[in-house]
Design an enzyme around this catalytic site. Structure first.
Site, mmCIF file in Angstrom:
data_model
loop_
_atom_site.group_PDB
_atom_site.id
_atom_site.type_symbol
_atom_site.label_atom_id
_atom_site.label_comp_id
_atom_site.label_asym_id
_atom_site.label_seq_id
_atom_site.Cartn_x
_atom_site.Cartn_y
_atom_site.Cartn_z
ATOM 1 N N HIS A 129 0.812 -1.210 0.000
ATOM 2 C CA HIS A 129 0.000 0.000 0.000
ATOM 3 C C HIS A 129 0.849 1.264 0.000
ATOM 4 O O HIS A 129 1.898 1.351 0.636
ATOM 5 C CB HIS A 129 -0.939 0.022 1.213
ATOM 6 N N HIS A 138 12.695 -0.708 -12.832
ATOM 7 C CA HIS A 138 12.527 -2.147 -13.018
ATOM 8 C C HIS A 138 12.531 -2.800 -11.641
ATOM 9 O O HIS A 138 13.545 -2.788 -10.936
ATOM 10 C CB HIS A 138 13.645 -2.730 -13.883
#
Length: 206
Positions: A129, A138
């Protein structure tokens, strides 16, 4: 056609994106490449970029794993870009994923997380979250980001790395495979180990 996509870069990463698109019933109309080595990849035609016209401004995904090259290409193409999200990923309704990014199988992106442009969220990664991942990042396979982690532009987080809650990672950093990050990381740093330690700095690409 709305469900047709074109990929830029005939690479190994491209093969994965092809399968992601198939999982959501998208068709790959062709693969664009600056220097094609083969005429086909996975039975999809590979076309020299200079010899083709982009059919739509929002049906292209850059299928190249290198963060710097992805940024360079994106800066040189006037396109809105598409998104590829595997059907076997779990994405919160409140999460936001920006144009050009790719989400692979087994990924979990939880509430109010944000993913920037042209980033790769690789197989099995967990983005908890309120995480913020900037453009051209990446996040490698099986990475775990706890809540409220911030990742700066162009950063590569290596396979299996773990980052505890609330950590801020700078731009164009490299987090080594399997590293455990318990402290903030400055721009351009290369960090390895458990706990993660800075071993050197990347060149500044700006």
């Amino acid at each position: 056609m709305e469900n047709v996509r074109y990929l830029y870069g005939a690479s190994g990463h491209c093969k994965v994106i092809i399968e992601i698109l198939k999982s959501t019933n998208h068709k790959v109309g062709g693969i664009l490449d600056d220097d094609p080595k083969d005429n086909f990849l996975m039975d999809i035609p590979v076309i020299e970029f200079s010899k083709t016209e982009i059919l739509s401004s929002d049906n292209i995904i850059i299928s190249i794993g290198n963060n710097e090259i992805r940024k360079k290409i994106a800066s040189n193409i006037n396109a809105d870009f598409a998104i590829a999200i595997h059907s076997k990923s779990i994405i919160s309704e409140s999460a936001k994923i920006d144009k050009g990014s790719v989400v692979m199988a087994g990924v979990v992106i939880n509430a109010f997380a944000t993913i920037g442009k042209h980033s790769i969220i690789n197989s099995g990664s967990i983005i908890e979250h309120d995480c913020e991942i900037a453009d051209y990042c990446h996040i490698s396979p099986n990475v775990s980001l706890a809540g409220n982690v911030t990742i700066g532009e162009g950063t590569h987080v290596g396979i299996g790395a773990c980052i505890i809650q609330g950590i801020k990672i700078g731009k164009w950093t490299t987090i080594g495979a399997g590293s455990v990050i318990i402290d903030d990381v400055p721009d351009f740093a290369v960090v390895v180990g458990n706990p993660g330690k800075i071993i050197k700095y990347n060149h500044k690409n700006e």
